[in-house]
Design an enzyme around this catalytic site. Structure first.
Site, PDB file in Angstrom:
ATOM      1  N   PHE A 171       0.864  -1.187   0.000  1.00 42.75           N
ATOM      2  CA  PHE A 171       0.000   0.000   0.000  1.00 42.75           C
ATOM      3  C   PHE A 171       0.893   1.227   0.000  1.00 42.75           C
ATOM      4  O   PHE A 171       1.648   1.457   0.938  1.00 42.75           O
ATOM      5  CB  PHE A 171      -0.943   0.055   1.207  1.00 42.75           C
ATOM      6  N   ASP A 224       9.264   2.872   1.865  1.00 44.36           N
ATOM      7  CA  ASP A 224       8.074   3.649   2.224  1.00 44.36           C
ATOM      8  C   ASP A 224       7.856   3.457   3.721  1.00 44.36           C
ATOM      9  O   ASP A 224       7.332   2.443   4.157  1.00 44.36           O
ATOM     10  CB  ASP A 224       6.857   3.171   1.417  1.00 44.36           C
ATOM     11  N   LYS A 282       2.464  10.992   7.515  1.00 38.15           N
ATOM     12  CA  LYS A 282       1.728  10.676   8.748  1.00 38.15           C
ATOM     13  C   LYS A 282       2.290  11.380  10.000  1.00 38.15           C
ATOM     14  O   LYS A 282       2.085  12.564  10.162  1.00 38.15           O
ATOM     15  CB  LYS A 282       1.616   9.165   8.895  1.00 38.15           C
TER      16      LYS A 282
HETATM   17  C1  PLP Z   1      -0.890   6.007   4.487  1.00 36.91           C
HETATM   18  C2  PLP Z   1       0.177   5.482   3.634  1.00 36.91           C
HETATM   19  C3  PLP Z   1       0.480   6.074   2.390  1.00 36.91           C
HETATM   20  C4  PLP Z   1      -0.336   7.188   1.794  1.00 36.91           C
HETATM   21  O1  PLP Z   1      -0.381   8.333   2.587  1.00 36.91           O
HETATM   22  P1  PLP Z   1      -1.513   9.433   2.291  1.00 36.91           P
HETATM   23  O2  PLP Z   1      -1.122  10.572   3.198  1.00 36.91           O
HETATM   24  O3  PLP Z   1      -2.817   8.806   2.675  1.00 36.91           O
HETATM   25  O4  PLP Z   1      -1.445   9.767   0.863  1.00 36.91           O
HETATM   26  C5  PLP Z   1       1.545   5.570   1.661  1.00 36.91           C
HETATM   27  N1  PLP Z   1       2.261   4.540   2.124  1.00 36.91           N
HETATM   28  C6  PLP Z   1       2.005   3.942   3.308  1.00 36.91           C
HETATM   29  C7  PLP Z   1       2.858   2.804   3.757  1.00 36.91           C
HETATM   30  C8  PLP Z   1       0.936   4.373   4.089  1.00 36.91           C
HETATM   31  O5  PLP Z   1       0.649   3.762   5.230  1.00 36.91           O
END
Ligand code: PLP
Length: 398
Positions: free
Chosen positions: A140, A225, A254
């Site tokens: 994701f 990521d 985040k």
């Molecule tokens: C939440 C998340 C994203 C996307 O972040 P947004 O601020 O919602 O665009 C990308 N990668 C990971 C691993 C995430 O948990």
């Protein structure tokens, strides 16, 4: 207004792209949130780990208010006196030469992909527009068209093609398959060190180190990521540090703002991020004075309150207590630090109904996929609060 009235308004006038629990939150403090009926809940989701520092941390709130009165937005057409301080802090804490600020996590990911392609052409010498990027099944990384291109969740893609060329997936955790997928045109591999949205999936021990080695051997960039796993959630500043791995590029988001404001960033050394020229990439709000001041305070809180160490300690404590629950519904409890997944047997009837039962008992959490409940409370939660939570979780799982 009552809960039901808010829900009706939202359902009537808002797009239905989420399926939230029917709780309407009006305020929050630390690990606690309060709904419009005055009922208090322990937040075990932390806005998908955006509020590692706890809700409305006084220091981050103050930074935001003070900066809002001073200057909120300049655009990057001019400089501001907050962004350089954020750059320096990111460098000092995480050890990369440079950073580029964005807003959402998806934008940070898109930024990393663009930079990796540019590096592929200008440094690695990949023929023009033939760069390939490898991602992992179950990933994701966000919701843009390019990012859903390499999602393996069919539902995320179904209605949204045509997709972006230049990506391929391999099984998460399988080094052999990864090695076989690398070609001379591969510029990067992008992975989550733990797949949070996929149900808190941990790769085999040594995998991240193996990925880093393969990248080095093949002159390929390793993009981590760490938007969900980074910034102390798993007990380290970056989850990759559990295997002493230093990725070539790191995406953060985040908790970079403690939930106060959308702030994301990509970190890398000069040979990579230094390739960007004026005009090639940007964002109106990215690196704004308010975003920078908030992020700076959010990082200081993580650092000065030792939230990485706290995540380790609390995570071990919480996971241990969860494992002591006597129930036949739980297939596996796994996680790192305070990112914990409780996987239920399919016969348990899906995680959603347990989340709803927990809501009734004052605990908010969210199912990820069908059968996993994720527990990821803010890192400022007290042990006695976790004890309180475990008693309720035990009740629901029996
Ligand atoms: C939440 C998340 C994203 C996307 O972040 P947004 O601020 O919602 O665009 C990308 N990668 C990971 C691993 C995430 O948990």
């Amino acid at each position: 207004m009552k809960t039901q009235e808010y829900i009706e308004l939202e359902d009537q006038y808002g797009a239905h792209n989420y399926h939230p629990l029917d709780v309407v939150i009006t305020k929050a403090k630390g690990p606690w949130v309060t709904d419009v009926e005055g009922k208090k809940y322990l937040d075990c989701l932390s806005a998908y780990s955006a509020v590692n520092q706890g809700h409305c941390h006084p220091r981050i709130v103050k930074a935001m208010i003070d900066q809002a009165k001073q200057v909120a937005l300049t655009s990057r057409a001019f400089r501001n006196d907050q962004l350089p301080l954020l750059y320096k802090k990111l460098h000092d804490l995480l050890g990369y030469d440079m950073a580029i600020p964005m807003n959402s996590g998806a934008e940070a990911v898109e930024t990393a992909l663009k930079v990796a392609r540019k590096w592929g052409y200008e440094v690695k010498g990949i023929p023009k527009f033939e760069a390939e990027i490898i991602t992992a099944a179950g990933n994701f990384h966000g919701r843009t068209i390019t990012i859903v291109t390499f999602s393996t969740e069919e539902f995320y893609r179904e209605a949204f093609g045509p997709f972006t060329p230049g990506f391929k997936n391999v099984a998460y955790g399988d080094l052999k398959e990864l090695e076989a997928a690398i070609t001379p045109n591969t510029c990067a591999i992008m992975l989550e060190p733990i797949q949070g949205e996929n149900g808190v999936v941990l790769p085999p021990v040594g995998y991240l180190q193996g990925v880093a080695d393969l990248c080095k051997k093949n002159n390929v960039l390793f993009i981590a990521d760490e938007i969900q796993t980074g910034l102390c959630r798993t007990g380290k500043w970056l989850a990759c540090q559990h295997e002493n791995v230093r990725p070539d590029m790191v995406c953060l988001g985040k908790a970079l703002s403690g939930g106060m404001y959308p702030v994301s960033a990509v970190l890398a050394d000069k040979e990579i991020l230094g390739l960007l020229r004026p005009g090639e990439h940007g964002s109106t709000f990215g690196g704004s004075p308010i975003a920078s001041a908030v992020a700076l305070a959010a990082l200081e809180v993580l650092d000065e309150e030792h939230l990485a160490e706290r995540a380790t300690e609390l995570g071990e404590y919480f996971m241990d207590k969860l494992r002591q629950i006597k129930t036949k519904k739980v297939k596996e409890i796994r996680g790192k630090g305070m990112l914990i997944g409780v996987e239920l047997y399919p016969e348990a009837g899906g995680a959603r109904k347990y989340c709803e039962a927990l809501q009734a008992l004052g605990i908010l959490c969210k199912e990820t996929h069908e059968n996993v409940i994720r527990f990821a409370p803010p890192l400022v939660v007290e042990k006695k609060t976790l004890d309180w939570a475990v008693r309720r979780i035990a009740k629901v799982l029996k």
